[in-house]
Design a protein around this motif. Structure first.
Motif, mmCIF file in Angstrom:
data_model
loop_
_atom_site.group_PDB
_atom_site.id
_atom_site.type_symbol
_atom_site.label_atom_id
_atom_site.label_comp_id
_atom_site.label_asym_id
_atom_site.label_seq_id
_atom_site.Cartn_x
_atom_site.Cartn_y
_atom_site.Cartn_z
ATOM 1 N N VAL A 187 1.003 10.577 17.319
ATOM 2 C CA VAL A 187 -0.069 10.664 16.336
ATOM 3 C C VAL A 187 -1.419 10.467 17.005
ATOM 4 N N ILE A 188 -1.426 9.627 18.026
ATOM 5 C CA ILE A 188 -2.707 9.084 18.493
ATOM 6 C C ILE A 188 -3.684 10.139 18.991
ATOM 7 N N LYS B 206 -9.623 6.783 10.198
ATOM 8 C CA LYS B 206 -9.024 5.911 9.190
ATOM 9 C C LYS B 206 -7.500 5.953 9.270
ATOM 10 N N LYS B 207 -6.982 7.185 9.415
ATOM 11 C CA LYS B 207 -5.540 7.355 9.448
ATOM 12 C C LYS B 207 -4.960 6.603 10.637
ATOM 13 N N LEU B 208 -5.656 6.694 11.773
ATOM 14 C CA LEU B 208 -5.145 6.070 12.986
ATOM 15 C C LEU B 208 -5.172 4.549 12.868
ATOM 16 N N VAL B 209 -6.288 4.045 12.337
ATOM 17 C CA VAL B 209 -6.395 2.593 12.175
ATOM 18 C C VAL B 209 -5.296 2.105 11.237
ATOM 19 N N THR B 210 -5.094 2.853 10.133
ATOM 20 C CA THR B 210 -4.055 2.444 9.186
ATOM 21 C C THR B 210 -2.691 2.480 9.858
ATOM 22 N N PHE B 211 -2.484 3.522 10.691
ATOM 23 C CA PHE B 211 -1.210 3.658 11.399
ATOM 24 C C PHE B 211 -0.972 2.441 12.287
ATOM 25 N N PHE B 212 -1.980 2.089 13.082
ATOM 26 C CA PHE B 212 -1.832 0.930 13.970
ATOM 27 C C PHE B 212 -1.578 -0.332 13.155
ATOM 28 N N MET B 213 -2.350 -0.488 12.058
ATOM 29 C CA MET B 213 -2.213 -1.721 11.288
ATOM 30 C C MET B 213 -0.845 -1.788 10.635
ATOM 31 N N SER B 214 -0.333 -0.631 10.192
ATOM 32 C CA SER B 214 0.978 -0.669 9.531
ATOM 33 C C SER B 214 2.051 -1.071 10.526
ATOM 34 N N ARG B 215 1.815 -0.802 11.824
ATOM 35 C CA ARG B 215 2.816 -1.196 12.822
ATOM 36 C C ARG B 215 2.519 -2.572 13.388
ATOM 37 N N GLY B 216 1.488 -3.246 12.849
ATOM 38 C CA GLY B 216 1.174 -4.580 13.343
ATOM 39 C C GLY B 216 0.407 -4.557 14.653
ATOM 40 N N GLN B 217 -0.066 -3.345 15.104
ATOM 41 C CA GLN B 217 -0.797 -3.299 16.385
ATOM 42 C C GLN B 217 -2.280 -3.474 16.119
ATOM 43 N N SER C 5 0.851 -1.175 0.000
ATOM 44 C CA SER C 5 0.000 0.000 0.000
ATOM 45 C C SER C 5 0.886 1.224 0.000
ATOM 46 N N PRO C 6 0.482 2.226 -0.762
ATOM 47 C CA PRO C 6 1.311 3.427 -0.841
ATOM 48 C C PRO C 6 1.380 4.112 0.514
ATOM 49 N N THR C 7 0.336 3.972 1.336
ATOM 50 C CA THR C 7 0.338 4.716 2.589
ATOM 51 C C THR C 7 1.311 4.112 3.577
ATOM 52 N N LYS C 8 1.724 2.884 3.341
ATOM 53 C CA LYS C 8 2.474 2.202 4.392
ATOM 54 C C LYS C 8 3.823 2.871 4.636
ATOM 55 N N ASN C 9 4.483 3.323 3.537
ATOM 56 C CA ASN C 9 5.800 3.928 3.744
ATOM 57 C C ASN C 9 5.675 5.291 4.383
ATOM 58 N N HIS C 10 4.479 5.784 4.374
ATOM 59 C CA HIS C 10 4.224 7.118 4.851
ATOM 60 C C HIS C 10 4.527 7.181 6.343
ATOM 61 N N TYR C 11 4.298 6.088 7.049
ATOM 62 C CA TYR C 11 4.613 6.065 8.477
ATOM 63 C C TYR C 11 5.967 5.443 8.620
ATOM 64 N N THR C 12 6.922 6.150 9.191
ATOM 65 C CA THR C 12 8.227 5.520 9.343
ATOM 66 C C THR C 12 8.062 4.452 10.400
#
Length: 1302
Positions: free
Chosen positions: A874-875, A885-896, A328-335
């Protein structure tokens, strides 16, 4: 893929051996504190050593977390060092105290090379940089040996200069860049440096304060500076850390500690941040971060109460991945926590250095092992308090079966929660060896322990202290301790001094029974409180009766030919006991007949663990020094199953009090493993499902002990269930299925699953169990339960929570409470708690979410002091601005995933809004749009979380995630893919209409499982639970191999015509051209082989048409596959047989494509083309066409399948796309929802040591349970076997035998 060499024409009658006892859980060991180099890392793996086993963890890129990949336990004596090969990430070396060096291949989990005599114990070892296959090792005073593993110069050579040292060597390090340069650290605090072409320097650079004294100050850590050829970091235990120059032999910097008490145990450079290094203190678990340019630490974190033992920084593998991450393009967006360091926006003076990114593997003195993320300052994973040595005994707590206690060689007893597999308490330690433990009866919460030199003790678990000691045996080892559960005042011990002593808990000796030699085992009778049995070194078993004053035994049983270790009374049969001996046998004794009534032979080494089953009176389990666990049928002495999964001697076995078919075992490989014995008595659950009478389920021991009789339940658990059911007036069936299903299932989610089923069936919330909130909750409870959890955290005063390990402080509790309120959208509560904690910035940043007015008020309270640091939290911002949506994506990208779930649910309940800064006339509809969007998000998160559990081998918890959002079909599909068939039927039956389609499919699979000699009736009963079952029953009868009268009897039970009538019906159907009916009735007739030509001709005609569809030919093919095996393998049927196998193989391959069974599609195509090549057949299939289809599938599905990450990706050609579209169009199967995707049974990811099997599909090592094919040699993974059987019933060996892996 290698061509399949496994199409054999072998005899069909070979019995297939597959372990039935399932491994369902594993408690890993901790890291040993005795040697220095016991943790190592390479790429995305790290390893650490317990005393006898090496644990290897590997990064799972999908979830960004490390998972246990392998346990290597080849060493028989303490492992002294490990070292990872710098040039080959698959290989590492380990050394042990018996002068042994082993080179391992991690991927294949096997030994590549061994060096048996290392002339002295290797204290440290290391790969030679620049020499690709040399390992150097050294014992205390040298010399340094170099072992070249392969090539023309293989063998061991001695380093020319590095020998004759004056002080012992603690450790040594090769220089990673400068060829041949090496440094040694000594116990006297000095260094020795050697490099080719310059003078060697021995015993130089001792800390100045030691000069001229003979005090020791051992070197605890040594690491070359990765950026220079000469600089070296050195740590001495008392004199701290220095950066020295190995050329000029001068000290460049001496680093100073905040307190004089701090001493350094270990250090490591941080590869991603030049000049940075970290150290771990030896007394307390403080991690310090340094930069070479400053002499004081930049930062200190206290991670644990106990001191560090070893540190290793992983070279962040996560960063590489995120670049190539195309998901997903958004994934790299969160370091991610380990992407390259970006300095924070505003830096105060103290923070001129940003924290280095990266993960530190931390090992502590108490055996704890963890992975600490330095960037975000949190544990990625922490295995606290593992045992580091052999575990001699394990026992479930009698009144709380979720608690398991273990006793170990490392001198401690630890208490575990088996649901979370974590340690909850540990005894103080320093007891020498703890050989045995016994829980106090009832809820006393005490454990009695027996030690090698400190006598026996009683430990109060909750208070955490020893409350009594017994010293009657002096300094002699006590091998067994037993607290009487019939009379809770009495405790028995037996010892090397030849006495079995019985005393009261306050120490008054009641009896001293003298034996002629050491006594190893004792056990109280379960039926007579005054009877105890002992096992003695003189090969005899004795029974004593306490009610007499005599100190002579009542009975002496002779027969063993070597010392007797443990003895165990049967819980269900009065007067029966068993004993295990060093002669490798288990003997069963009948006290009333004075006789040995059975000898169980099969173990090839001394027997240690012994355990009777508490429900089925003839089941006995034994563990041995031959590394196996065996389950016996004591009626005739047969071994029902042998489990090879432990890597060393098996010492203790214990039975779960409320789940009698779950047992735990412990071993010298320092693991505790959980097992399910349910497969051994599986027909019982089917009897319950198909509503058999109680007589087929519960019985007395006499009936159960009749040789060959089916298993019956005779114990307390089943009696209690029956009593509870007898009290009910309604919903009896639902309750019965639930209670028995839980009794048969291992822990790990079945209880949670049934709670959710009850919630979905409208059960009143007041009936939810107390621990419901700790599991996966139904979405309608999530917010409510979490809110009350937060309230509790805020209110509870410290006093209540004294005691437990690492009890949280008031601050921590308030923080936890605040976090929960925040995720639930209760913002004001969060702000107030933050203010109380002095975290103003956090409170302020979310205050506008309450109201602008509230925010202003806070601003005034905070006007005098302003934020000093920008923080990347961020939270709170996301919650306040309603950007769910952004927060959920953030958590999911970190595996949380669990965090994401909470937020999504909070949003669904409308707790999270976008704040309005100015009044807007809002039309009503946007809210409901939001709600729909949020609900989609919630389902998506639940799916991800379910997938995470599923891939972790926990299908039952994955199903719970789906049930939590009312997704019944996916929940059922998950249970099926995890092969939890019995549980799926029970739950599906209770869920009723909502699950009916999937329940019928499971019943079909279960019926296939029971199509075996002893259980045809069960299969018929299962199929009769499906409404439209005529064709299913016909398949069952067609496959049944009985005599004519038996077959007719089965036909009658299934309401089918007799054999003779079937012939007539077949002929008339055939003349009318009704293919399906003709095939069906011929299969049911005395000459079933007549069905084949009719059916096969029809299928071939269909295939010849250019627009054939799967649905037109699959039913006929499936029906034919149920022909009786003995008829199919007749020589006269060989042509039909070959054609049937080829057609089933081809159609199976297409079905596998439609169900996304990626791992077996190539095997099915290969199998089909092999058969086409070798057998003489006329079938409208071309081998060339098959390979075109396979290549098209490979190209088009590459992006979907995970298993092929490493192969370069070439996009499919137009022709391939077209071919693939044509395939999919043909298949158009209407699969049940959620059944797409690979099968993954419980325990697939648990490392086991059973002889390493190679899959004949892939040529790779099988991870998880193995399935043997009918030749008894060829193996495939159980997961592959299940998928194969679902799409093609015939064995991959091409023999015409059906496989049954269910």
């Amino acid at each position: 893929m290698e061509s399949l060499k496994w199409l054999s024409k072998d005899d069909a009658s070979v019995q297939v051996k597959m372990s039935q006892v399932k491994q369902v859980g594993l408690l890993a060991a901790g890291c040993q504190p005795w040697n220095k180099d016991v943790c190592a890392a390479s790429g995305d793996r790290f390893a650490y050593c317990a005393t006898l086993a090496i644990y290897v963890y590997q990064l799972d890129h999908r979830y960004n977390e490390f998972k246990l990949q392998a346990i290597m336990s080849e060493h028989k004596k303490t492992i002294t060092a490990i070292s990872w090969c710098p040039h080959n990430p698959e290989v590492f070396a380990s050394a042990s105290a018996d002068n042994l060096l082993i080179i391992w291949n991690v991927a294949e989990q096997k030994t590549v090379a061994r060096l048996d005599n290392t002339k002295g114990i290797p204290a440290s070892l290391s790969w030679c940089w620049n020499a690709s296959d040399g390992v150097a090792f050294v014992s205390h005073r040298g010399p340094l040996y170099i072992w070249t593993i392969s090539g023309p110069d293989s063998g061991v050579t001695v380093h020319k200069e590095a020998h004759s040292f004056l002080s012992d060597i603690c450790l040594f390090r090769w220089h990673p860049v400068k060829k041949g340069k090496v440094v040694f650290g000594h116990t006297d605090g000095s260094l020795s440096i050697f490099q080719p072409g310059s003078k060697n320097q021995k015993h130089v650079l001792r800390p100045e304060s030691l000069e001229g004294t003979d005090e020791e100050d051992p070197i605890t850590a040594l690491e070359w500076d990765p950026l220079s050829t000469d600089y070296l970091l050195v740590a001495n235990l008392h004199n701290g850390i220095r950066l020295v120059d190995s050329e000029s032999l001068s000290c460049i910097t001496t680093f100073s500690f905040p307190s004089a008490a701090a001493s350094v145990q270990c250090l490591a450079w941080v590869p991603s941040a030049p000049g940075m290094f970290i150290t771990g203190d030896s007394q307390v678990g403080v991690l310090r971060i340094w930069n070479v340019s400053r002499s004081t630490p930049l930062d200190n974190f206290k991670l644990k109460k106990t001191g560090f033992h070893a540190l290793h920084v992983l070279n962040s593998p996560l960063a590489k991945k995120s670049l190539s991450n195309t998901i997903s393009p958004t994934k790299n967006h969160y370091t991610s926590s380990t992407s390259e360091a970006v300095p924070p926006p505003m830096l105060s003076q103290n923070r001129a250095f940003s924290l280095p990114p990266g993960h530190a593997v931390c090992c502590f003195m108490d055996g704890g092992v963890g992975l600490y993320d330095m960037g975000v300052k949190k544990w990625d994973f922490l295995r606290d308090l593992g045992h580091v040595e052999t575990i001699f005994d394990c026992k479930f707590k009698p009144d709380d079966p979720n608690i398991l206690a273990t006793a170990s060689f490392d001198g401690t007893i630890k208490v575990w929660d088996i649901n979370t597999m974590t340690a909850v308490y540990t005894s103080p330690g320093n007891e020498g060896v703890v050989y045995s433990l016994s829980w106090a009866p009832g809820d006393l919460n005490c454990i009695a322990g027996a030690t090698s030199r400190n006598g026996a003790f009683i430990w109060d678990v909750k208070k955490g202290k020893m409350i009594t000691r017994f010293n009657e045996h002096g300094k002699n080892g006590i091998f067994c301790i037993a607290w009487s559960h019939k009379d809770s005042k009495r405790i028995a011990t037996c010892s090397g001094d030849g006495f079995c002593i019985i005393r009261t808990i306050d120490g008054k000796v009641l009896h001293k029974y003298k034996h002629p030699a050491a006594v190893f085992g004792c056990d109280w009778s379960q039926n007579n409180k005054d009877m105890i049995a002992t096992g003695c070194e003189d090969k005899n078993v004795r029974v004593y009766y306490l009610a007499t004053s005599s100190d002579q035994p009542l009975k002496v049983f002779t027969g063993h030919t070597a010392k007797v270790f443990h003895v165990r009374w049967s819980p269900l049969r009065e007067g029966i006991l068993c004993s295990g001996s060093d002669d490798g046998t288990v003997r069963i004794w009948d006290y009333t007949q004075d006789a040995c009534i059975n000898v169980l032979s099969g173990h090839t080494a001394p027997v240690r663990g012994l355990m009777w089953n508490t429900e089925v009176p003839y089941l006995l389990t034994s563990g041995s020094w031959d590394y196996t666990i065996r389950v016996w049928d004591t009626r005739d002495g047969t071994s029902l199953d042998t489990v090879y999964d432990h890597g060393a001697d098996v010492y203790g076995l214990t039975c779960h009090p409320s789940r009698p078919f779950t047992m735990a075992s412990c071993s010298r490989d320092s693991t505790v493993r959980l097992w399910s014995l349910t497969p051994l008595i599986a027909p019982l659950l089917v009897n319950i499902l198909t509503e058999h009478s109680w007589d087929d389920i519960i019985g007395n021991t006499d009936r159960a002990m009749v040789p060959g009789a089916p298993p019956l339940l005779c114990g307390k658990v089943s009696r209690d269930i029956k009593q509870e059911l007898d009290k009910l007036s309604s919903d009896v069936r639902v309750k019965k299925l639930r209670l028995f299903s839980e009794c048969f299932s291992p822990p790990g989610g079945s209880h949670n699953l049934w709670d959710l089923v009850a919630v979905m069936n409208g059960q009143d919330d007041s009936l939810l169990p107390q621990n419901y909130g700790q599991g996966i909750m139904h979405m309608r409870h999530l917010v409510r339960f979490k809110t009350s959890e937060a309230q509790e955290l805020t209110i509870v005063k410290m006093s209540k929570f004294g005691g437990g390990i690492g009890a949280p402080s008031k601050e921590e509790r308030l923080k936890d409470a605040a976090e929960i309120h925040l995720r639930l959208g209760q913002i004001q509560r969060y702000c107030e708690l933050m203010v109380e904690l002095g975290e103003w910035d956090k409170a302020l940043s979310v205050a506008p979410g309450v109201s602008m007015k509230y925010w202003k008020k806070l601003m005034q309270r905070r006007a005098d002091q302003l934020m000093q640091e920008g923080n990347d939290d961020v939270i709170p911002y996301c919650i306040a601005t309603g950007d769910v949506k952004k927060l959920v994506t953030f958590f999911m990208s970190r595996g949380q995933l669990k965090e994401a779930l909470l937020v999504a649910q909070g949003a669904c309940e409308g707790n999270i809004h976008v704040p309005q800064t100015f009044a807007v006339n809002h039309t009503a509809n946007t809210d409901s749009d939001d709600a729909d969007g949020y609900s989609g998000l919630l389902h998506c998160v639940c799916k991800e979380l379910a997938e995470w559990y599923f891939q972790d081998g926990r299908a039952v918890l994955a199903a719970c995630c789906h049930l939590a959002v009312d997704n019944v079909e996916l929940a059922m599909a998950t249970l099926i893919r995890g092969n939890e068939l019995e549980l799926a039927v029970c739950a599906g039956t209770v869920l009723g209409e909502r699950a009916s389609r999937t329940t019928h499919y499971v019943l079909e699979l279960l019926a296939r499982k029971y199509m075996t000699t002893a259980t045809w009736d069960l299969a018929a009963h299962l199929l009769q639970m499906i409404p439209e079952n005529e064709i299913l029953l016909a398949k069952l009868c067609a496959f049944y191999p009985g005599s004519t009268s038996e077959i007719n009897e089965l036909h009658e039970k299934c309401s089918l015509p007799s054999l003779e009538e079937c012939t007539d019906l077949a002929e008339s159907a055939n003349s009318e051209g009704d293919i399906i009916q003709a095939v069906k009735y011929y299969l049911l007739s005395p000459e079933p082989e007549k069905a084949l030509p009719i059916g096969i001709t029809y299928v071939k005609e269909q295939l010849s048409s250019p627009v054939w569809m799967m649905e037109s030919l699959y039913p006929v093919l499936d029906l034919m596959s149920y022909i009786r095996t003995d008829r199919l393998i007749l020589p006269k049927s060989s042509e039909d047989r070959n054609e049937l196998l080829i057609l089933c193989g081809y159609i199976g391959a297409l079905l596998a494509i439609s169900r996304q069974y990626y791992s077996i599609v190539p095997a099915l195509y290969e199998y089909t083309s092999q058969l086409l090549k070798r057998r003489d057949v006329a079938i409208p299939l071309q081998i060339e066409q098959l390979s075109v289809e396979l290549e098209a599938w490979r190209a088009c599905s590459h992006s979907l399948s995970k298993g092929l990450e490493d192969t370069p990706y070439t996009p499919p050609s137009e022709a391939q796309k077209e071919e693939y579209a044509k395939l999919l169009n043909r298949i158009r199967e209407e699969p049940l929802k959620g059944l797409q995707g690979t099968d993954y049974v419980t325990g697939s990811n648990l490392p086991s040591h059973s002889e390493v099997q190679i899959s004949c599909f892939t040529g790779l090592r099988i991870q998880g349970p193995v399935f043997f094919l009918e030749d008894g040699k060829s193996a495939i993974s159980l997961n592959d076997a299940l998928m194969w059987a679902k799409v093609n019933p015939f064995s991959p060996l091409g023999t015409g035998i059906r496989i049954n892996p269910f």
